[in-house]
Design a protein around this motif. Sequence first.
Motif, mmCIF file in Angstrom:
data_model
loop_
_atom_site.group_PDB
_atom_site.id
_atom_site.type_symbol
_atom_site.label_atom_id
_atom_site.label_comp_id
_atom_site.label_asym_id
_atom_site.label_seq_id
_atom_site.Cartn_x
_atom_site.Cartn_y
_atom_site.Cartn_z
ATOM 1 N N ARG A 75 0.827 -1.202 0.000
ATOM 2 C CA ARG A 75 0.000 0.000 0.000
ATOM 3 C C ARG A 75 0.866 1.260 0.000
ATOM 4 N N ARG A 76 1.889 1.281 0.842
ATOM 5 C CA ARG A 76 2.763 2.467 0.891
ATOM 6 C C ARG A 76 3.467 2.688 -0.438
ATOM 7 N N GLN A 77 3.876 1.620 -1.074
ATOM 8 C CA GLN A 77 4.595 1.738 -2.340
ATOM 9 C C GLN A 77 3.694 2.232 -3.467
ATOM 10 N N HIS A 78 2.439 1.802 -3.473
ATOM 11 C CA HIS A 78 1.546 2.089 -4.607
ATOM 12 C C HIS A 78 0.485 3.132 -4.298
ATOM 13 N N GLY A 79 0.367 3.534 -3.039
ATOM 14 C CA GLY A 79 -0.594 4.574 -2.683
ATOM 15 C C GLY A 79 -2.041 4.152 -2.822
ATOM 16 N N LYS A 80 -2.309 2.847 -2.664
ATOM 17 C CA LYS A 80 -3.677 2.357 -2.800
ATOM 18 C C LYS A 80 -4.060 1.484 -1.617
ATOM 19 N N ARG A 81 -5.277 1.698 -1.139
ATOM 20 C CA ARG A 81 -5.857 0.782 -0.166
ATOM 21 C C ARG A 81 -6.553 -0.353 -0.919
ATOM 22 N N PHE A 82 -7.003 -1.349 -0.166
ATOM 23 C CA PHE A 82 -7.574 -2.548 -0.767
ATOM 24 C C PHE A 82 -9.081 -2.639 -0.538
#
Length: 242
Positions: free
Chosen positions: A139-146
Amino acid sequence: MELFYNPELMPDHELRATFVGRQELVDELVELIGRQSDGAGVQHVVLIAPRGMGKTTVLLMLRMAIREGPLGAQWQPVKLREEAYGVTDLADLWMEVLQQLAAETADASLRRRAEALRAEYTSSLDLQEAALALLRDWRRQHGKRFVLLVDNLDLILDQIHDEQENARLRNVLMNDGTILLIGTATSFFKEARAYDQPLYNFFKLYHLDRLSEEETRDLLRRRAVQDGIAGFEQMLQAHSSR
C-alpha cells in the motif's frame, strides 16, 4: 453458453452485457467506497442472498467499476477465489489476499516475497503479522488501499471458527484503514448476528431481492444475444407462461 452459471469465467464485456437489475446496488457500493476516509472507521459490507441470486456477479461488476473509474487511483480491488477452502485462520486469509493481489497486478516480486513468508514463519500468529505487514508495505509503495471482495464470507468464518481470530480480524478492519471488506453470504451468519461475537453488528448489510419478471426477461434477451440465438423474442413470447 457453457459459462452461463460461472460468471468468474466470463470475459468482462460479456459480464457487462448480461448484467441486469443490480446496477443501482453497484453504484451505491461505489459511492460508499468513495466516501471512506483514510484511517480507522472504514465501513465494511456483506451482501446476503441465497445461492444463484447474483452475489458473485455484483462483486465482479464492482471490481470492474473500481478499476475503470476514479476509485482506481486510490483503491486496489482484490477478489478471493470463490471456494477458499484452504483458509482456516487469519494467516491463511492474508496469504490468500497476497496471492490474489500478486496475480491481479502481475507482480512477480510480490509473489516471491509472499512465498518466502511461508518458509520463514512457522507460527500462525507470526505469519499473519508478516503477511499483513507485506500488504501494508504494498500500500505504501503504490498509494492504494484494498477493497477485499470475498465470496462466501460466512463459510470462511466458519472454517476459521475461532473467536480470537475473529477479534483480530475486527481489529484490523476497524482500526487499520488499509482494507475495506465486501463479502457475500447466503444468510445472516452467527459471527455477525450473535451479540457475544467479535463481529456482532460490524457489517452494513444488503439483502438482494429476486429479479422482477421484466428483469428476468431482459436477462434472457441479453443472454440470447450473447449466445447468438435467432428468433428468441418469438420463443420468449410463445413460452411466456413458463
